[in-house]
Design a protein around this motif. Structure first.
Motif, PDB file in Angstrom:
ATOM      1  N   VAL A  43     -28.495  27.303  -6.876  1.00  0.00           N
ATOM      2  CA  VAL A  43     -28.357  25.810  -7.386  1.00  0.00           C
ATOM      3  C   VAL A  43     -27.772  24.687  -5.480  1.00  0.00           C
ATOM      4  O   VAL A  43     -27.098  24.874  -5.446  1.00  0.00           O
ATOM      5  CB  VAL A  43     -28.958  25.522  -8.364  1.00  0.00           C
ATOM      6  N   THR A  44     -28.938  24.313  -5.268  1.00  0.00           N
ATOM      7  CA  THR A  44     -27.882  22.751  -4.392  1.00  0.00           C
ATOM      8  C   THR A  44     -29.018  21.239  -4.924  1.00  0.00           C
ATOM      9  O   THR A  44     -29.799  21.950  -5.444  1.00  0.00           O
ATOM     10  CB  THR A  44     -28.363  23.451  -3.220  1.00  0.00           C
ATOM     11  N   ASP A 101     -19.073  19.302  -4.471  1.00  0.00           N
ATOM     12  CA  ASP A 101     -18.720  18.987  -5.629  1.00  0.00           C
ATOM     13  C   ASP A 101     -20.421  18.877  -6.346  1.00  0.00           C
ATOM     14  O   ASP A 101     -20.434  18.014  -7.555  1.00  0.00           O
ATOM     15  CB  ASP A 101     -18.147  16.965  -5.868  1.00  0.00           C
ATOM     16  N   THR A 102     -20.955  18.095  -4.816  1.00  0.00           N
ATOM     17  CA  THR A 102     -22.717  17.624  -5.769  1.00  0.00           C
ATOM     18  C   THR A 102     -23.396  18.964  -6.540  1.00  0.00           C
ATOM     19  O   THR A 102     -23.794  19.266  -6.860  1.00  0.00           O
ATOM     20  CB  THR A 102     -22.875  16.827  -4.525  1.00  0.00           C
ATOM     21  N   ASN A 103     -23.084  20.364  -5.675  1.00  0.00           N
ATOM     22  CA  ASN A 103     -23.940  21.229  -5.573  1.00  0.00           C
ATOM     23  C   ASN A 103     -23.482  22.044  -7.213  1.00  0.00           C
ATOM     24  O   ASN A 103     -24.159  22.515  -7.922  1.00  0.00           O
ATOM     25  CB  ASN A 103     -23.795  22.660  -4.144  1.00  0.00           C
ATOM     26  N   PRO A 131     -20.871  27.143  -4.412  1.00  0.00           N
ATOM     27  CA  PRO A 131     -21.659  26.582  -4.128  1.00  0.00           C
ATOM     28  C   PRO A 131     -21.853  26.793  -2.427  1.00  0.00           C
ATOM     29  O   PRO A 131     -21.184  27.434  -1.693  1.00  0.00           O
ATOM     30  CB  PRO A 131     -21.582  25.518  -4.124  1.00  0.00           C
ATOM     31  N   ASN A 132     -22.900  26.888  -2.244  1.00  0.00           N
ATOM     32  CA  ASN A 132     -23.737  27.218  -1.407  1.00  0.00           C
ATOM     33  C   ASN A 132     -22.812  25.346  -0.196  1.00  0.00           C
ATOM     34  O   ASN A 132     -23.520  24.833  -0.700  1.00  0.00           O
ATOM     35  CB  ASN A 132     -25.349  26.520  -1.313  1.00  0.00           C
ATOM     36  N   ARG A 133     -23.108  25.849   1.108  1.00  0.00           N
ATOM     37  CA  ARG A 133     -22.179  25.264   1.719  1.00  0.00           C
ATOM     38  C   ARG A 133     -22.647  25.508   3.263  1.00  0.00           C
ATOM     39  O   ARG A 133     -22.794  26.378   3.520  1.00  0.00           O
ATOM     40  CB  ARG A 133     -21.107  24.635   1.707  1.00  0.00           C
ATOM     41  N   SER A 134     -22.770  24.105   4.485  1.00  0.00           N
ATOM     42  CA  SER A 134     -22.338  23.999   5.629  1.00  0.00           C
ATOM     43  C   SER A 134     -23.516  25.176   6.383  1.00  0.00           C
ATOM     44  O   SER A 134     -23.630  25.787   6.973  1.00  0.00           O
ATOM     45  CB  SER A 134     -21.488  24.940   5.719  1.00  0.00           C
TER      46      SER A 134
END
Length: 483
Positions: A62-63, A121-123, A269-272
């Motif tokens: 989830v994002t 942080d938001t994800n 979490p998913n990033r970049s």
């Protein structure tokens, strides 16, 4: 068998692609009494499945962007339903399949100090909020109590949560089980690729293989991942479907220095523009580490040095320091099938008897039991239990987010690459870079197209890839003519 050894050349259904989606669909259809051939080279060149960590992740993926649109939430809810099917699906692959295939007991998501608040942080918060929303089991974990994690101090976990229901499978073992189940039900494996889809007028009649052998069928399903696009290019309907590109990624298999491994998946979490750093146990002290993601117009089969170095440095710094002294057993390269609007292509292909089953990006393996069931029903002329209308392959590009939102996401995701590579900047430089970078992205999306905006990872990659830019511009020009 190879094409020249085929004893028959007429089938009810031909499935082009022998990855997890193609084999899963083939298995469901053979169990429904259909005479099915699944095509593909045994070593699956350029496939995504064979290089994947094979996480059965719903909430871990989830994002904020996923749940920030109706299309994204539709995709999430399908993934939740798919997750509920896996226990029964594995039971149907023969005795002991679950014990042989499942390698990880749950998933632990870590929020670490190396990330950016605007993404990590938001994800992380979005993951937790969706777990609560859908009443899925999870527990918050004190980072000091995390098993096996020994990150560098400046990359240490700050928060963590454990999702007991999100496991992982060994993709190679899963493919073996799927193949065995498919052939046991009477399905035919053909060790060759399709060169073209044959058709008379607007009705497909079969496929011609690369060696010139022709196979006939009243129904043809294209499930060859990112390599589906060359077949679509030859069809009159191809220009009406969002083109496919490749999400090229690198992963590695390692034997840990001390022979230990965690019980479950450890991931960020998913990033970049990618799926987050993740480590998956594979048994006997072996771990899978993945995975990078770079959009490319053509599938890739070799790893770039930058991706290998980046991936292993991340694992060493963010998960366990002694991985630095652990031997690398295998470097894997895979290609995720990505439609240029970022959403799956699932359903009728715009010609009688043609079906398309790809564009699933990072979710194909996890979604395979549900997608196979739903596609089989449609091929057999039955109503599906789930609504796939949004993901009909013949469609206008889905614009899940506004142009301003895409620009913001591109800016943040691009900026986040720096901290993960341990950059250091003098005071104020973050602000100065931002002053120049965001306006540059705003100008770039206008250059791509005055109206339509691709997802953030395609915006980013198209600045460095003239072929991708050309593909997007030509597709958007066709879109205006067609729709």
């Amino acid at each position: 068998m190879n094409a020249t050894g085929l004893s028959k050349k007429n089938f009810d259904v031909i499935i082009v692609g022998n990855g997890v989606l193609g084999l899963s669909l083939g298995l469901v259809l053979t169990r429904r009494g259909q005479d099915v051939a699944v095509l593909g080279e045994p070593h699956r060149p350029f496939a995504g499945t064979t290089a994947s960590g094979a996480m059965l992740g719903t909430f871990g993926e989830v994002t904020t962007t996923l749940v920030g649109s109706d299309a994204g939430r539709t995709k999430l809810e399908l993934a939740i339903k798919a997750g509920r099917l896996w226990s029964e699906w594995l039971d149907g692959l023969g005795d002991g399949a679950a014990d042989e295939v499942v390698t990880a007991d749950g998933t632990t998501v870590i929020l670490n100090a190396i990330g950016m608040a605007e993404i990590d942080d938001t994800n992380f918060r979005a993951i937790r909020e969706e777990l609560v929303r859908y009443e899925a089991p999870f527990e918050d974990v004190d980072p000091l109590d995390l098993e096996w994690v020994e990150a560098e101090p400046i990359s240490r976990p700050l928060r963590a949560l454990h999702i007991p229901g999100e496991h992982a499978v060994n993709s190679a073992a899963l493919l073996v089980r799927l193949q065995a189940a498919f052939t046991a039900e009477g399905g035919t494996l053909v060790d060759a690729e399709a060169e073209r889809v044959d058709h008379t007028g607007d009705r497909v009649t079969g496929v011609t293989l690369t060696g010139g052998v022709r196979l006939s069928a009243g129904q043809v399903t294209l499930a060859a991942g990112s390599r589906t696009q060359p077949l679509l290019n030859q069809l009159p309907v191809g220009g009406q479907i969002p083109p496919l590109v490749s999400g090229y990624g690198v992963s590695v298999l390692m034997k840990t220095f001390d022979g230990t491994a965690p019980r479950g998946v450890i991931r960020t979490p998913n990033r970049s523009f990618a799926c987050g750093l993740h480590l998956v146990p594979r048994g006997e002290g072996q771990v899978y580490i993945g995975a990078t993601n770079v959009i490319s117009t053509q599938p890739r089969d070799l790893a770039d040095m930058r991706d290998m170095v980046f991936l292993m440095q991340c694992a060493h710094r963010q998960i366990r320091m002694n991985l630095w002294a652990s031997p690398v057993q295998k470097v894997q390269v895979g290609n995720r099938p990505v439609s240029v609007d970022g959403f799956p292509l699932l359903g009728p292909g715009g010609m009688a008897g043609l079906w398309i089953m790809t564009g699933t990006y990072r979710d194909g393996l996890h979604m395979s039991p549900l997608v196979a069931r739903e596609m089989a029903a449609r091929i057999l002329g039955e109503p599906g239990a789930e609504d796939f209308e949004l993901f009909n392959p013949v469609r206008k590009p889905i614009q899940a987010l506004s142009r301003e939102q895409v620009v913001t996401n591109t800016f943040i995701e691009q900026f986040a690459i720096g901290p993960e590579q341990d950059w250091t900047l003098p005071a104020d430089w973050h602000y100065w870079i931002g002053m120049d970078l965001r306006p540059a992205i705003e100008r770039w999306v206008e250059e791509i197209d005055p109206e339509i905006t691709p997802p953030a990872e395609l915006v980013f990659s198209s600045r460095f890839d003239p072929d991708l830019l050309k593909l997007l511009r030509e597709y958007y020009a066709r879109t205006r003519q067609l729709w």
